[in-house]
Design an enzyme around this catalytic site. Structure first.
Site, PDB file in Angstrom:
ATOM      1  N   HIS B 130       0.868  -1.173   0.000  1.00 25.59           N
ATOM      2  CA  HIS B 130       0.000   0.000   0.000  1.00 25.59           C
ATOM      3  C   HIS B 130       0.912   1.232   0.000  1.00 25.59           C
ATOM      4  CE1 HIS B 130      -2.821   2.931   1.786  1.00 25.59           C
ATOM      5  NE2 HIS B 130      -3.801   2.101   1.491  1.00 25.59           N
ATOM      6  N   ASP B 207       2.953  -4.817   7.977  1.00 24.18           N
ATOM      7  CA  ASP B 207       1.735  -4.017   7.869  1.00 24.18           C
ATOM      8  C   ASP B 207       0.578  -5.008   7.993  1.00 24.18           C
ATOM      9  OD1 ASP B 207      -0.547  -2.785   6.977  1.00 24.18           O
ATOM     10  OD2 ASP B 207       0.323  -1.972   5.139  1.00 24.18           O
ATOM     11  N   GLN B 210      -4.600  -5.378   7.030  1.00 22.49           N
ATOM     12  CA  GLN B 210      -5.587  -6.269   6.417  1.00 22.49           C
ATOM     13  C   GLN B 210      -5.496  -7.683   6.993  1.00 22.49           C
ATOM     14  OE1 GLN B 210      -7.875  -5.156   4.429  1.00 22.49           O
ATOM     15  NE2 GLN B 210      -7.061  -3.133   3.938  1.00 22.49           N
ATOM     16  N   LYS B 233     -10.463  -0.832  10.776  1.00 24.54           N
ATOM     17  CA  LYS B 233     -10.612  -1.970   9.878  1.00 24.54           C
ATOM     18  C   LYS B 233     -10.900  -3.250  10.655  1.00 24.54           C
ATOM     19  CE  LYS B 233      -7.308  -0.187   6.456  1.00 24.54           C
ATOM     20  NZ  LYS B 233      -8.078   0.374   5.360  1.00 24.54           N
ATOM     21  N   CYS B 371      -4.781   2.463  -3.643  1.00 32.56           N
ATOM     22  CA  CYS B 371      -3.546   3.013  -3.076  1.00 32.56           C
ATOM     23  C   CYS B 371      -2.358   2.084  -3.305  1.00 32.56           C
ATOM     24  CB  CYS B 371      -3.676   3.321  -1.586  1.00 32.56           C
ATOM     25  SG  CYS B 371      -4.877   4.596  -1.239  1.00 32.56           S
TER      26      CYS B 371
END
Lengths: 141, 413
Positions: B130, B207, B210, B233, B371
């Site tokens: 991202h 990261d 997600q 999220k 993104c």
């Protein structure tokens, strides 16, 4: 016809569509019918970059009128671009720069002009007005 | 396990009752919310907590001696306390509350960069990151005279691990990779990524924006050095996120938002700062979001991430199978290991156009480059239509999506 007369006519046209499907099918049709921009203008110089779909816009000055041609890689955007060209092309720079495009809201397409810049349409309207002003100034000098 | 067995074990209709927004309509149609990768909806438990915060305890934290301030401070610290077992951190003070994943990554790029990255050093990221896991490293590398190296991916959207191995060296200062790709759904082989980096002497940032809402995460078992994720999220409020960092790294890094200019002029070894985690939490935080994140964690823990993962995986398989039956539909991202994201393109239709038609049908998806512009460039496409699944989605949602895409195809192509 003046810019506002064209806008009013479009508002009347769209009043016939009783659901979104018919409205979008018409917009898609407009997109398919919009004369393609001359290939020489389909390059970065004439590109208005939205976040998702691209719009190419070219302006010419003839007999005191500004003529627009445009294109987009997304068909709905292209249909909306066709509407803008229909309303603004062929008018004087002064008329274009001072126009109030109320038809977008009235035919229920306001969401496409939201400042998310997803489709570059808002930027296109600004660019059309800027072109008009620039061409007008150039013609005076 | 049989599909029916999994679906029966997890009562999605009961889960849906917790999310009031799911009963509303959009454009006259029942909302089908499949943009969960962008943000998830909030359960009543989180919404109630937000109201309760403002009606019962609104006050600044870590400051006052008065009753309300104490209540708010305690509630705020409860979140940190719950985050520790949630990600299996060794210490509570290894959990820094930030604004979100983006700030968490920026914090590491900034502070780790200042402490450890020098001219000629290398940072490794991947082609599927991202923008928020690209740009902070680009800026840091530019400032420090370091080099950013990008691990390529194959057509399926899986990391080229051979290329990764060959990029690691004694110049590698940090590896920053996504756990789960937001655009493709690829679950990266994080255990291997971390083990290889450590063998080369480099720490790893994951990261997990997600990942954390879909998979059980154990930072100690992973031995990961930094982990970043967002509250919004994972069914929590917007404006709060987490940076997990190993104590040894956090202690060795200068503060984030205080006197960066000054820090340059002192040597790191002689500089002392506030203790963890407060050293990295300058200013009044988003108190409401910080407190209410605890309720989202409770919510996830009650249902169980393993149950969620199993259910979502079944739904992902169902969506993949059904979408692939649509003529001209191509799925972008076909990794063997995937999590709850289906990105696709309809031949002859721009993703934006598909998104507009789906919206008219009350179906929320994300369209565009997500993104991840370099990733879209890698595939030579302008973007995709992305349906991202959450624990409250149903087969009926998928059926609606498929019918919507078919409708879009009939109008656009």
């Amino acid at each position: 016809m003046t810019i506002n007369e064209i806008q009013d006519e479009l508002i009347d046209d769209f009043a016939f569509f009783d659901d979104w499907m018919a409205k979008y099918e018409y917009i898609i049709q407009l997109g398919k019918e919009l004369p393609l921009i001359d290939q020489q203008y389909k390059k970065d110089e004439y590109l208005i970059k939205g976040c998702q779909s691209k719009v190419w816009l070219h302006a010419d000055h003839q007999d005191g009128k500004v003529l627009f041609t445009a294109d987009s890689d997304a068909i709905i955007t292209k249909g909306l671009v066709a509407l803008m060209v229909k309303v603004l092309s062929g008018h004087t720079a002064e008329e274009i720069a001072g126009s109030d495009l109320y038809f977008i809201d009235q035919i229920g397409l306001k969401e496409h002009l939201s400042p998310t810049r997803a489709n570059g349409l808002l930027a296109m309207v600004k660019q059309m007005k800027m072109y008009a002003v620039a061409l007008h100034r150039a013609s005076l000098s | 396990m049989e599909r029916t067995a999994v679906l029966e074990q997890f009562d999605v209709m009961r889960v849906r009752k917790d999310f009031p927004i799911l009963t509303r309509t959009v454009n006259g149609k029942p909302l089908v919310y499949l943009d969960n990768g962008a943000t998830t909806q909030k359960p009543q438990q989180v919404i109630d907590a937000i109201v309760n915060y403002y009606t019962q305890m609104n006050s600044n934290v870590h400051r006052g001696v008065h009753h309300l301030s104490q209540l708010a401070t305690d509630a705020f610290e409860v979140t940190r306390h719950k985050l520790q077992p949630f990600i299996h951190a060794a210490h509570e003070h290894e959990i820094i509350l930030t604004k979100g994943t983006t700030e968490s990554i920026n914090l590491v790029a900034n502070c780790y960069g200042k402490a450890f990255v020098h001219a000629g050093d290398e940072i490794i990221i991947s082609a599927m990151e991202h923008h928020s896991n690209i740009v902070p490293w680009q800026i840091m590398c530019e400032e420090r005279g370091a080099l950013l190296k990008v691990v390529p991916i194959n057509d399926a959207g899986e990391l080229d691990m051979d290329a990764y191995r060959s990029m690691l060296s004694d110049r590698t200062r940090l590896v920053a990779m996504t756990y789960v790709s937001n655009a493709l759904g690829t679950i990266n082989p994080v255990n291997e990524i971390i083990a290889l980096a450590h063998a080369a002497g480099a720490p790893v940032l994951l990261d997990a924006a997600q990942a954390v809402q879909h998979l059980t995460i154990d930072v100690q078992a992973l031995d990961v050095d930094f982990l970043a994720f967002s509250g919004h999220k994972m069914y929590g409020p917007t404006g709060v996120g987490v940076l997990y960092g190993k104590e040894k790294w956090l202690n060795a890094m200068p503060p984030y938002q205080s006197g960066g200019e000054m820090i340059k002029e002192v040597t790191f070894a002689k500089t002392t700062y506030n203790e963890l985690p407060f050293k990295f939490e300058a200013g009044t935080p988003n108190i409401e979001a910080g407190i209410c994140l605890a309720h989202a964690i409770d919510y996830l823990m009650d249902i169980g991430l393993d149950n969620i993962a199993r259910y979502e995986h079944e739904l992902l398989d169902y969506a993949t199978q059904r979408l692939l039956r649509i003529p001209g539909l191509r799925i972008i991202g076909t990794a063997k290991e995937k999590s709850s994201v289906v990105s696709f393109l309809l031949e002859g239709a721009h993703p934006y156009d598909v998104g507009v038609i789906l919206d008219k049908l009350g179906i929320a998806v994300r369209t565009g480059h997500h993104c991840t512009q370099p990733l879209m460039d890698r595939y030579g496409i302008p973007g995709t239509v992305r349906a991202s699944i959450a624990l409250y989605n149903t087969r009926e949602d998928i059926d609606a999506l498929v019918a919507g895409v078919e409708r879009a195809a009939s109008m656009l192509i």
